[in-house]
Design a protein around this motif. Structure first.
Motif, PDB file in Angstrom:
ATOM      1  N   PHE A 172       0.127 -73.809 -33.694  1.00  0.00           N
ATOM      2  CA  PHE A 172       0.862 -74.546 -34.337  1.00  0.00           C
ATOM      3  C   PHE A 172      -0.186 -75.783 -34.853  1.00  0.00           C
ATOM      4  CE2 PHE A 172       0.272 -76.324 -29.832  1.00  0.00           C
ATOM      5  CZ  PHE A 172       0.055 -77.606 -30.080  1.00  0.00           C
ATOM      6  N   LEU A 173      -1.597 -75.472 -34.552  1.00  0.00           N
ATOM      7  CA  LEU A 173      -2.525 -76.530 -34.981  1.00  0.00           C
ATOM      8  C   LEU A 173      -3.391 -75.727 -36.164  1.00  0.00           C
ATOM      9  CD1 LEU A 173      -4.133 -77.342 -31.659  1.00  0.00           C
ATOM     10  CD2 LEU A 173      -2.793 -78.909 -32.979  1.00  0.00           C
ATOM     11  N   ARG A 174      -2.768 -74.706 -36.790  1.00  0.00           N
ATOM     12  CA  ARG A 174      -3.304 -74.010 -37.760  1.00  0.00           C
ATOM     13  C   ARG A 174      -2.801 -74.886 -39.161  1.00  0.00           C
ATOM     14  NH1 ARG A 174      -5.796 -69.215 -38.721  1.00  0.00           N
ATOM     15  NH2 ARG A 174      -4.456 -68.751 -40.367  1.00  0.00           N
ATOM     16  N   GLY A 175      -3.519 -75.115 -40.239  1.00  0.00           N
ATOM     17  CA  GLY A 175      -3.082 -75.736 -41.332  1.00  0.00           C
ATOM     18  C   GLY A 175      -3.360 -77.110 -41.402  1.00  0.00           C
ATOM     19  N   THR A 176      -2.679 -78.012 -41.931  1.00  0.00           N
ATOM     20  CA  THR A 176      -3.128 -79.267 -42.036  1.00  0.00           C
ATOM     21  C   THR A 176      -2.518 -80.447 -40.953  1.00  0.00           C
ATOM     22  OG1 THR A 176      -3.433 -79.243 -44.417  1.00  0.00           O
ATOM     23  CG2 THR A 176      -3.200 -81.376 -43.705  1.00  0.00           C
ATOM     24  N   GLY A 177      -3.310 -81.002 -40.117  1.00  0.00           N
ATOM     25  CA  GLY A 177      -2.750 -82.250 -39.570  1.00  0.00           C
ATOM     26  C   GLY A 177      -3.251 -83.434 -40.163  1.00  0.00           C
ATOM     27  N   TYR A 182       1.263 -80.907 -38.658  1.00  0.00           N
ATOM     28  CA  TYR A 182       1.305 -81.920 -37.444  1.00  0.00           C
ATOM     29  C   TYR A 182       0.575 -83.241 -37.451  1.00  0.00           C
ATOM     30  CZ  TYR A 182      -3.690 -79.933 -36.723  1.00  0.00           C
ATOM     31  OH  TYR A 182      -5.029 -79.675 -36.716  1.00  0.00           O
ATOM     32  N   LEU A 183       0.988 -83.972 -36.838  1.00  0.00           N
ATOM     33  CA  LEU A 183       0.296 -85.459 -36.822  1.00  0.00           C
ATOM     34  C   LEU A 183      -0.558 -85.478 -35.830  1.00  0.00           C
ATOM     35  CD1 LEU A 183       3.816 -87.089 -37.598  1.00  0.00           C
ATOM     36  CD2 LEU A 183       2.118 -86.373 -39.198  1.00  0.00           C
ATOM     37  N   VAL A 184      -1.641 -86.389 -35.941  1.00  0.00           N
ATOM     38  CA  VAL A 184      -2.537 -86.770 -34.707  1.00  0.00           C
ATOM     39  C   VAL A 184      -2.330 -88.498 -34.786  1.00  0.00           C
ATOM     40  CG1 VAL A 184      -4.973 -86.668 -34.175  1.00  0.00           C
ATOM     41  CG2 VAL A 184      -4.078 -84.761 -35.610  1.00  0.00           C
ATOM     42  N   VAL A 185      -2.029 -88.599 -33.553  1.00  0.00           N
ATOM     43  CA  VAL A 185      -1.780 -90.100 -33.211  1.00  0.00           C
ATOM     44  C   VAL A 185      -3.005 -90.630 -32.474  1.00  0.00           C
ATOM     45  CG1 VAL A 185      -0.361 -91.619 -31.990  1.00  0.00           C
ATOM     46  CG2 VAL A 185       0.320 -89.414 -32.993  1.00  0.00           C
ATOM     47  N   ASP A 224       1.994 -82.538 -27.881  1.00  0.00           N
ATOM     48  CA  ASP A 224       1.584 -80.876 -27.722  1.00  0.00           C
ATOM     49  C   ASP A 224       0.151 -80.554 -27.301  1.00  0.00           C
ATOM     50  OD1 ASP A 224       4.379 -79.758 -28.853  1.00  0.00           O
ATOM     51  OD2 ASP A 224       3.865 -81.204 -30.039  1.00  0.00           O
ATOM     52  N   ALA A 225      -0.794 -81.743 -27.717  1.00  0.00           N
ATOM     53  CA  ALA A 225      -2.079 -81.497 -27.307  1.00  0.00           C
ATOM     54  C   ALA A 225      -2.997 -82.720 -27.319  1.00  0.00           C
ATOM     55  CB  ALA A 225      -2.855 -80.505 -28.507  1.00  0.00           C
ATOM     56  N   ILE A 226      -4.159 -82.779 -26.631  1.00  0.00           N
ATOM     57  CA  ILE A 226      -4.931 -84.005 -26.593  1.00  0.00           C
ATOM     58  C   ILE A 226      -6.104 -83.519 -27.468  1.00  0.00           C
ATOM     59  CG2 ILE A 226      -6.500 -85.186 -25.176  1.00  0.00           C
ATOM     60  CD1 ILE A 226      -4.343 -84.482 -22.805  1.00  0.00           C
ATOM     61  N   LEU A 227      -6.730 -84.443 -28.241  1.00  0.00           N
ATOM     62  CA  LEU A 227      -7.631 -84.338 -29.086  1.00  0.00           C
ATOM     63  C   LEU A 227      -8.755 -85.516 -28.332  1.00  0.00           C
ATOM     64  CD1 LEU A 227      -9.429 -83.725 -31.777  1.00  0.00           C
ATOM     65  CD2 LEU A 227      -8.512 -85.756 -32.589  1.00  0.00           C
ATOM     66  N   SER A 228      -9.955 -84.890 -27.837  1.00  0.00           N
ATOM     67  CA  SER A 228     -10.961 -85.781 -27.110  1.00  0.00           C
ATOM     68  C   SER A 228     -12.374 -85.501 -27.598  1.00  0.00           C
ATOM     69  CB  SER A 228     -10.940 -85.255 -25.696  1.00  0.00           C
ATOM     70  OG  SER A 228     -11.614 -86.327 -24.786  1.00  0.00           O
ATOM     71  N   VAL A 229     -12.863 -87.068 -28.045  1.00  0.00           N
ATOM     72  CA  VAL A 229     -14.126 -86.918 -28.662  1.00  0.00           C
ATOM     73  C   VAL A 229     -15.463 -86.642 -27.909  1.00  0.00           C
ATOM     74  CG1 VAL A 229     -14.210 -89.541 -28.576  1.00  0.00           C
ATOM     75  CG2 VAL A 229     -15.347 -87.982 -30.493  1.00  0.00           C
ATOM     76  N   LEU A 238     -14.482 -74.245 -44.950  1.00  0.00           N
ATOM     77  CA  LEU A 238     -14.350 -73.833 -43.793  1.00  0.00           C
ATOM     78  C   LEU A 238     -13.246 -72.863 -43.541  1.00  0.00           C
ATOM     79  CD1 LEU A 238     -14.455 -75.962 -40.413  1.00  0.00           C
ATOM     80  CD2 LEU A 238     -12.546 -74.715 -40.747  1.00  0.00           C
ATOM     81  N   VAL A 239     -12.120 -73.125 -43.972  1.00  0.00           N
ATOM     82  CA  VAL A 239     -11.119 -72.276 -43.949  1.00  0.00           C
ATOM     83  C   VAL A 239     -11.440 -71.100 -44.632  1.00  0.00           C
ATOM     84  CG1 VAL A 239      -8.949 -71.757 -44.949  1.00  0.00           C
ATOM     85  CG2 VAL A 239      -9.257 -74.069 -43.679  1.00  0.00           C
ATOM     86  N   THR A 240     -11.957 -70.892 -45.774  1.00  0.00           N
ATOM     87  CA  THR A 240     -12.367 -69.627 -46.525  1.00  0.00           C
ATOM     88  C   THR A 240     -13.540 -69.011 -45.714  1.00  0.00           C
ATOM     89  OG1 THR A 240     -13.810 -70.920 -47.877  1.00  0.00           O
ATOM     90  CG2 THR A 240     -11.701 -70.762 -48.589  1.00  0.00           C
ATOM     91  N   ALA A 241     -14.225 -69.563 -44.795  1.00  0.00           N
ATOM     92  CA  ALA A 241     -15.231 -68.711 -44.043  1.00  0.00           C
ATOM     93  C   ALA A 241     -14.412 -68.240 -42.701  1.00  0.00           C
ATOM     94  CB  ALA A 241     -16.280 -69.960 -43.451  1.00  0.00           C
ATOM     95  N   GLY A 242     -13.147 -68.596 -42.393  1.00  0.00           N
ATOM     96  CA  GLY A 242     -12.723 -68.088 -41.419  1.00  0.00           C
ATOM     97  C   GLY A 242     -11.973 -69.041 -40.365  1.00  0.00           C
ATOM     98  N   GLY A 243     -12.203 -70.283 -40.622  1.00  0.00           N
ATOM     99  CA  GLY A 243     -11.601 -71.702 -39.759  1.00  0.00           C
ATOM    100  C   GLY A 243      -9.981 -71.539 -40.118  1.00  0.00           C
ATOM    101  N   ASP A 244      -9.343 -72.517 -39.410  1.00  0.00           N
ATOM    102  CA  ASP A 244      -8.171 -72.575 -39.194  1.00  0.00           C
ATOM    103  C   ASP A 244      -7.488 -73.635 -39.884  1.00  0.00           C
ATOM    104  OD1 ASP A 244      -7.354 -70.357 -36.959  1.00  0.00           O
ATOM    105  OD2 ASP A 244      -9.214 -71.370 -36.309  1.00  0.00           O
TER     106      ASP A 244
END
Length: 291
Positions: free
Chosen positions: A4-9, A41-44, A101-106, A197-203
């Motif tokens: 679900f984290l593929r595409g644009t957040g 998806y949305l990042v809060v 659905d997930a945690i983003l941690s710097v 990045l996406v064209t190089a194989g990223g998500d």
């Protein structure tokens, strides 16, 4: 598990009222605009949310409000990070993540740990997290770069599902893409480099500008993931000026001005940040008017 984290957040900004309080109606407007624009998806409570100037109570109310407005329509990622590992573990325990659905941690900022310190920091998070974890490498903010080698080492841990990579060093990104585990996600944290990045194989991307132009940005990334390079780069070239404007005087001042020009919310920020200059506001207004 984390497809679900593929595409644009989009890393949501926090609209404020003129008195500095959270503009919850503006938050609602922004969330609806992003959802209707087709982002994945949305990042809060990321950096763009000015989370370092939000109190614990404000963070709690903001996260709950966004979850309520979203109403399970899109996956939600919550930012929980910092430079005190023990405090992060406590925050993860104290935060209601039932709607997320997930945690983003710097990567820890200011105290500048070694690569082994970064690894042990994230291993501790991995061992205590109740959700999948996205690493976030942004050396321009943290003062420390997490190397490709450390990222690949962390990619072996069970809860670490991917990285938001904003190093600006594309060679480092390529090293990760070349050697990562199959299901490990590599997500751009740099809007201008997202499509390459996406064209190089990223998500995909966790975007700032994407919340101002959700339809265009998410379509660009979808086309990139589908190998439609000509169409996707046409969109990128069209957006290129605003990618500069959004960061010319700092984030989120730039994107908040975009959102103001689009009548989504006001452009107030909290000190030590200030709103963009009139000169930059004029350029943003002109771009928005013509696009």
């Amino acid at each position: 598990m984390s497809a679900f984290l593929r595409g644009t957040g989009v890393a949501l900004a926090t609209p404020f009222n003129s008195d500095g309080s959270i503009d919850f109606e503006g938050v609602r407007s922004l969330v609806e605009f992003c959802i209707s624009g087709g982002v994945e998806y949305l990042v809060v409570l990321g950096t763009t949310a000015e989370s370092v100037t939000l109190s614990k109570e404000e963070k709690k109310k903001l996260a709950a409000h966004i979850a309520q407005v979203n109403n399970k329509r899109l996956p939600l990622v919550i930012g929980i990070g910092g430079n005190n590992t023990a405090a992060i573990i406590q925050e993860m325990k104290d935060t209601d993540v039932s709607d997320f659905d997930a945690i983003l941690s710097v990567v820890p900022m200011y105290n500048r740990p070694t690569q082994e310190g970064i690894y042990q920091h994230y291993k501790t998070i991995n061992d205590n997290a109740s959700l999948p974890v996205l690493l976030y490498n942004v050396p321009s903010r943290t003062g420390t770069n997490m190397t490709a080698e450390t990222t690949l080492r962390l990619a072996q841990l069970d809860k670490i599902v991917g990285i938001k990579e904003a190093t600006g060093d594309f060679t480092q990104v390529l090293k990760i893409l070349k050697s990562k585990p199959k299901d490990f996600l590599v997500i751009s944290g740099d809007d201008a480099l997202a499509l390459p990045l996406v064209t190089a194989g990223g998500d995909g991307v966790i975007s700032v500008v994407g919340q101002g132009f959700p339809k265009e940005f998410s379509e660009m990334i979808r086309l990139g993931l589908a190998g439609e390079n000509k169409k996707s780069f046409d969109i990128l070239y069209k957006l290129l000026p605003v990618l500069d404007y959004a960061f010319a005087e700092g984030n989120p001042a730039g994107i908040k001005n975009v959102l103001k020009q689009k009548n989504i919310c006001n452009d107030h920020v909290r000190l030590p940040l200030v709103s963009v200059s009139q000169d930059l506001a004029n350029k943003i207004e002109e771009f928005v008017k013509n696009n």
